[in-house]
Design a protein around this motif. Structure first.
Motif, PDB file in Angstrom:
ATOM      1  N   GLN A 104      48.133 -37.246  -7.432  1.00  0.00           N
ATOM      2  CA  GLN A 104      47.810 -37.945  -8.893  1.00  0.00           C
ATOM      3  C   GLN A 104      48.468 -39.088  -9.176  1.00  0.00           C
ATOM      4  O   GLN A 104      48.216 -40.070  -9.983  1.00  0.00           O
ATOM      5  CB  GLN A 104      48.007 -36.801  -9.870  1.00  0.00           C
ATOM      6  N   CYS A 105      49.829 -39.392  -8.911  1.00  0.00           N
ATOM      7  CA  CYS A 105      50.726 -40.610  -8.988  1.00  0.00           C
ATOM      8  C   CYS A 105      51.097 -41.187  -7.632  1.00  0.00           C
ATOM      9  O   CYS A 105      50.668 -40.797  -6.595  1.00  0.00           O
ATOM     10  CB  CYS A 105      51.832 -40.338 -10.005  1.00  0.00           C
ATOM     11  N   ASP A 106      51.676 -42.233  -7.649  1.00  0.00           N
ATOM     12  CA  ASP A 106      52.100 -42.983  -6.380  1.00  0.00           C
ATOM     13  C   ASP A 106      53.462 -42.492  -5.688  1.00  0.00           C
ATOM     14  O   ASP A 106      53.906 -43.193  -4.912  1.00  0.00           O
ATOM     15  CB  ASP A 106      52.011 -44.756  -6.588  1.00  0.00           C
ATOM     16  N   ILE A 161      62.625 -31.456  -5.043  1.00  0.00           N
ATOM     17  CA  ILE A 161      62.115 -30.332  -5.425  1.00  0.00           C
ATOM     18  C   ILE A 161      62.278 -30.034  -7.238  1.00  0.00           C
ATOM     19  O   ILE A 161      63.521 -30.064  -7.266  1.00  0.00           O
ATOM     20  CB  ILE A 161      62.415 -29.015  -4.677  1.00  0.00           C
ATOM     21  N   GLN A 162      61.422 -30.076  -7.805  1.00  0.00           N
ATOM     22  CA  GLN A 162      61.547 -29.732  -9.359  1.00  0.00           C
ATOM     23  C   GLN A 162      61.135 -28.517  -9.821  1.00  0.00           C
ATOM     24  O   GLN A 162      61.674 -27.887 -10.590  1.00  0.00           O
ATOM     25  CB  GLN A 162      60.844 -31.068 -10.089  1.00  0.00           C
ATOM     26  N   GLY A 163      59.793 -28.184  -9.399  1.00  0.00           N
ATOM     27  CA  GLY A 163      59.204 -26.892  -9.645  1.00  0.00           C
ATOM     28  C   GLY A 163      58.211 -26.531  -8.743  1.00  0.00           C
ATOM     29  O   GLY A 163      57.752 -27.337  -7.955  1.00  0.00           O
ATOM     30  N   CYS A 172      54.898 -32.087  -7.884  1.00  0.00           N
ATOM     31  CA  CYS A 172      55.415 -33.556  -7.714  1.00  0.00           C
ATOM     32  C   CYS A 172      56.523 -33.745  -8.719  1.00  0.00           C
ATOM     33  O   CYS A 172      56.367 -33.344 -10.013  1.00  0.00           O
ATOM     34  CB  CYS A 172      54.250 -34.603  -8.177  1.00  0.00           C
ATOM     35  N   PRO A 173      57.539 -34.327  -8.313  1.00  0.00           N
ATOM     36  CA  PRO A 173      58.930 -34.411  -9.080  1.00  0.00           C
ATOM     37  C   PRO A 173      58.730 -35.400 -10.145  1.00  0.00           C
ATOM     38  O   PRO A 173      59.498 -35.231 -11.149  1.00  0.00           O
ATOM     39  CB  PRO A 173      60.092 -34.802  -8.202  1.00  0.00           C
ATOM     40  N   ARG A 174      57.698 -36.421 -10.117  1.00  0.00           N
ATOM     41  CA  ARG A 174      57.505 -37.254 -11.130  1.00  0.00           C
ATOM     42  C   ARG A 174      56.609 -36.922 -11.999  1.00  0.00           C
ATOM     43  O   ARG A 174      56.670 -36.955 -13.349  1.00  0.00           O
ATOM     44  CB  ARG A 174      56.907 -38.654 -10.348  1.00  0.00           C
ATOM     45  N   CYS A 175      55.448 -36.077 -11.664  1.00  0.00           N
ATOM     46  CA  CYS A 175      54.316 -36.015 -12.648  1.00  0.00           C
ATOM     47  C   CYS A 175      53.700 -34.670 -12.903  1.00  0.00           C
ATOM     48  O   CYS A 175      52.919 -34.035 -13.438  1.00  0.00           O
ATOM     49  CB  CYS A 175      53.007 -37.083 -12.444  1.00  0.00           C
TER      50      CYS A 175
END
Ligand code: ATP
Ligand code: MG
Length: 574
Positions: A226-228, A238-240, A395-398
């Protein structure tokens, strides 16, 4: 060039020692020959491709304001002792002594030499920024050279080094290189991604790798759908995970219980034997971290990530401990290690913190504990992100879905900061008269590896399909009957016209059967093939075939050169 005079010995058989397709095809097409493990000669066809890639690199580096120079391959040990890497670099550094017992190495990279050059020449902020690059032969005594030019020991690299007066300048230099790299790999006709990466032995804090996507790649690229966001698996945070959102049922705590697990050593064996899923087991891995052993805990269905372990512990070297060490520190052979009562530091992946009622090794041959609870039963010094991302992680960003592809690292850009200017005295006088450290960046491209990666991405059963900008020749001119005077005459005319237009043409003037010529044309991967045959000539046409699509066109003889010229300029447009 006339093929009869070109030294391009093609092979029909697939060489048995070549595992990947690019290595096989480079050998078969007569582009390279092995001299020793990881050391190759570049034959004329191979060298033409190398030079094309180098020229694209040169044009884009110059466009970005970098200047070409050439540094020596042989480097004195003193420079490496100044930076501290003489001790740090390990066995990849090929060291030797000269007749006077002075120590040298063959450069695997050139931070030391360039920093010494610049520190001795540049005094004032007015002389900055500067970005210097070279295209030069490196040597790294790789533990496992393989896949031909992809992982050689001697290989050609473009390496650039930027020096700036302040952080904003350094960021600009870095971005300019990142853009130049995108242009370079786009021009080489490659499908690639720029991904966040670890910095390894080069040092620094921030880097991007340029990855050519191909199934034979040694790296894994993790990217968000979904994002870049895109990162090397070594680095992907790893965020979740999807499972985090599912509330775990509150289980009644169970007592720690020692159970017999005779001969059950692997996660699969233990979990099958106990009838549980792997996410209920905690793997205890003993790592040698620099000089001391450390226990690392990860969930049974997760993979430990050595780069994350190394970075979290700020260590120089991390590797799985020798089985003897594991036995000494746990009291049991590999397969039965566990954290309960362990006397060495224990660090754990964050997923372990959420576990309860789990299975761990009992530090005793043929036994495990069940019912273990991290908080109650063993001491974890720190919980850290220590595992590889995998399908289902977010994704750790989005928070989007992550995708996984294999990739070949063809280029790498680093922000070095002051690592080398500090250790080697790379200082300048700023506008206010104060002495400051230069801020550096370094930027590498593997030239041979880029050629190999292009083949991995562009080939079929018949052979290579070169992207036009890096093809050794543009046109393969194939007279079917080299004894038929009309065929010969038409071929010579076209050869002359194409050459006059600056089109690199390979004329297959050999006295070979048509079948052999067609096979070699496909194998060498030249983008356009022109067949000159008596039947078509009678009708006043030539057959033009495009290697990539397999499309053929019958073109009037008098229009052939112009048509080819048009198609090529389209493909070579910068
Ligand atoms: P790798 O992880 O593949 O060993 P690296 O991180 O050691 O690569 P760098 O030090 O960043 O590589 O070198 C810059 C570039 O040089 C790499 O991006 C790659 O294209 C190329 N390169 C590195 N090692 C080799 C090798 N053994 N053979 C061919 N090319 C190489
Ligand atoms: Mg390497």
């Amino acid at each position: 060039m006339r093929l009869s005079r070109l030294h391009a010995p093609t092979l029909r058989e697939v060489p048995s020692d070549a595992e990947v397709v690019s290595h096989q095809l480079m050998l078969r097409a007569g582009m390279i020959r092995r001299v020793a493990a990881g050391v190759y000669s570049y034959l004329p066809l191979g060298l033409r491709v190398i030079r094309k890639i180098e020229n694209i690199i040169r044009e884009e580096m110059n466009r970005a304001g970098a200047q070409e120079l050439l540094l020596p391959a042989v480097q004195p040990a003193e420079l490496w002792k100044e930076s501290g890497r003489w001790e740090e670099y390990g066995k990849e550094l090929l060291r030797f002594t000269d007749r006077n017992d002075r120590e040298f190495c063959i450069g695997p990279t050139h931070e030391e030499v360039i920093t010494a050059l610049v520190r001795d020449e540049i005094r004032s902020y007015r002389q900055l920024p500067v970005n210097l690059y070279q295209i030069q032969t490196k040597f790294r005594d790789e533990i496992r050279p393989r896949f031909g030019l992809m992982r050689g020991r001697e290989f050609i690299m473009k390496d650039a080094y930027s020096f700036d007066a302040d952080q904003e300048g350094a960021n600009r230099s870095y971005e300019a290189m990142r853009e130049a790299y995108s242009r370079i790999f786009t021009r080489c006709g490659l499908d690639f991604r720029a991904v966040e990466a670890d910095t390894g032995a080069i040092g620094g804090r921030f880097s991007h790798e340029f990855m050519v996507l191909a199934d034979t790649g040694e790296d894994v690229v993790v990217s968000c759908s979904q994002c870049d966001y895109a990162a090397n698996l070594e680095k992907a945070e790893i965020q979740g995970t999807e499972e985090d959102s599912v509330e775990a049922p509150e289980a009644a705590p169970r007592p720690l219980e020692k159970v017999s697990t005779p001969g059950m050593k692997t996660v699969e064996q233990v979990t099958n034997f106990l009838g549980i899923t792997p996410d209920r087991l905690v793997k205890t891995l003993i790592y040698q971290v620099d000089d001391s052993p450390v226990a690392v805990l990860v969930r049974g269905d997760h993979d430990a990530n050595e780069v994350k372990i190394r970075n979290s512990l700020d260590a120089a070297q991390v590797e799985l401990a020798d089985p003897k060490v594991t036995e000494r520190v746990t009291g049991a052979p590999v397969g039965f290690a566990g954290p309960v009562g362990l006397k060495i530091p224990v660090i754990a992946d964050t997923a372990v913190a959420r576990m309860s009622d789990c299975v761990v090794g009992a530090n005793e041959t043929d036994f495990h504990w069940t019912g273990a609870d991290p908080e109650r039963d063993f001491h974890v010094t720190r919980y850290l992100d220590l595992r590889n991302a995998r399908q289902g992680d977010l994704c750790p960003r989005c928070g989007g879905e992550l995708q996984f592809h294999r990739g070949i690292e063809v280029g790498h850009v680093f922000k070095l900061g002051t690592k080398y200017s500090k250790s080697m005295g790379g200082v300048f006088l700023d506008a206010d008269g104060a002495e400051k450290l230069m801020i550096m960046g370094c930027y590498g491209i593997g030239v041979g590896r880029t050629a190999a990666a292009a083949i991995e991405q562009n080939h079929d059963e018949g052979g290579i399909i070169w992207p036009v900008p890096i093809a050794p020749f543009h046109v393969y001119l194939l007279p079917i009957h080299p004894k038929d005077t009309e065929v010969v005459q038409a071929s010579e005319n076209l050869y002359r016209d194409l050459t006059a237009l600056g089109i690199e043409t390979l004329l297959d003037d050999r006295d070979e059967r048509p079948g052999v010529k067609f096979k070699d044309a496909d194998l060498t991967g030249v983008p356009i093939r022109v067949t000159v045959g008596p039947k078509n000539l009678k009708a006043g046409v030539l057959e033009v075939r495009f290697r990539k699509t397999g499309d053929t066109e019958l073109v009037p003889v008098s229009e052939t050169a112009a048509l080819i010229s048009d198609r090529l300029s389209e493909a070579l447009k910068v």
